[in-house]
Write an enzyme that holds these catalytic residues in place. Sequence first.
Site, PDB file in Angstrom:
ATOM      1  CE  LYS A 109      62.626  61.298  30.141  1.00 38.38           C
ATOM      2  NZ  LYS A 109      62.895  62.481  30.969  1.00 38.38           N
ATOM      3  NE  ARG A 131      50.504  42.424  39.175  1.00 41.97           N
ATOM      4  CZ  ARG A 131      49.222  42.074  39.005  1.00 41.97           C
ATOM      5  NH1 ARG A 131      48.577  42.443  37.914  1.00 41.97           N
ATOM      6  NH2 ARG A 131      48.596  41.371  39.928  1.00 41.97           N
TER       7      ARG A 131
HETATM    8  C1  NCD Z   1      46.026  37.722  38.258  1.00 37.46           C
HETATM    9  C2  NCD Z   1      47.459  38.121  38.037  1.00 37.46           C
HETATM   10  O1  NCD Z   1      47.746  39.241  37.624  1.00 37.46           O
HETATM   11  O2  NCD Z   1      48.281  37.269  38.301  1.00 37.46           O
HETATM   12  N1  NCD Z   1      45.130  38.734  38.508  1.00 37.46           N
HETATM   13  C3  NCD Z   1      45.125  39.422  39.686  1.00 37.46           C
HETATM   14  O3  NCD Z   1      46.150  39.778  40.232  1.00 37.46           O
HETATM   15  N2  NCD Z   1      43.939  39.680  40.250  1.00 37.46           N
HETATM   16  C4  NCD Z   1      45.557  36.694  37.308  1.00 37.46           C
HETATM   17  C5  NCD Z   1      45.541  37.004  35.831  1.00 37.46           C
HETATM   18  O4  NCD Z   1      46.132  37.948  35.345  1.00 37.46           O
HETATM   19  O5  NCD Z   1      44.900  36.213  35.127  1.00 37.46           O
END
Ligand code: NCD
Length: 342
Positions: A109, A131
């Site tokens: 939003k 992340r």
């Molecule tokens: C990786 C990432 O997200 O960086 N995967 C993970 O965390 N296990 C690698 C990828 O996305 O290829």
Amino acid sequence: MVNKASRPTDSMIGRDNWNIQLDCNGKLKHFLTIEGLSTELLISILDTAESFANINAKSVKKVPLLRGKTIANLFFEASTRTRNTFELAAKRLSADVLNVNISASATSKGETLMDTLHNLQAMQCDMFVVRHNASGATHYIANRVAPGISVINAGDGSHAHPTQAMLDMFTIRRNKGDNFGQLRVAIVGDVLHSRVARSQIHALNILNTGNIRVIAPRTLTPIGIEDMGVEVFHDFDEGIRDADVIIMLRLQKERMQGALLPSEQEYYQMYGLSRERLRLAKPDAIVMHPGPINRGVEIESSVADGPQSVILDQVTNGISVRMAVMSMVLGREPETDKGEKS
Ligand code: NCD
């Protein structure tokens, strides 16, 4: 073997980038990048993870170390292994876990990232596991959160993925012993876009690995990667020779702008790990991959599922390593064999 003098120095890797993750006593406060961490610290993460692996092998896989702590998982990018093993690790440490559903949260939003985080701070979270698709996002957050809150990088853009690198080091040590100086490790594929490869190279250097090889097409080889103390190969058959450890990477098309690649079939011919190619490595070489794997693109199914593959062990080990990092960052470590107090 690579000349150790060509290894990166503090000035080359930019001290400012990482020093906020250590407190004034050199203990981990955040876990954002492997760069600049000491050999002793990496080994203590591996040793702590080993003690959690013993717990994870029991029928009751839970310890009260983080009871009363609240950990929020904030994944602005897709994840299967990393998100779920962070959640399991936090639960096995008895923390309360919030899995913030970003697509269903107020971010959609128009709320800013920092406003979302301030609201989670108001809910008295102790740790953010983040992340994000922007390189540097977790440093940005760590620089702005309230003093008592720790940030763990679960992958930021193509910059770093430090817990993945540590679970990979743990997997290598379990299979090959702790003398990294004797090892030849080959990292193969889309190194240019791989935060995993970057963090692995830092960790392998800090653990004094004898020979680190990067095998990639020219278009997917980062400029100046040799300065990180690696040998670069564009010919897979040449680069894989006598390797003890082969780490395959996915083609990260979501980070590619423009045509960096031939067709997937051509890529597989040149950079796919087939059974035939695997024979060029040491007979007891292990095959690793952070996942998700693309069968028939970077790896043949029979290799991914074969006797030399430790790909699913990496996933299991991710739980112990993430338990180690979270407990160390929050200052509640388990008692170790050395008799240290928690
Ligand atoms: C990786 C990432 O997200 O960086 N995967 C993970 O965390 N296990 C690698 C990828 O996305 O290829």
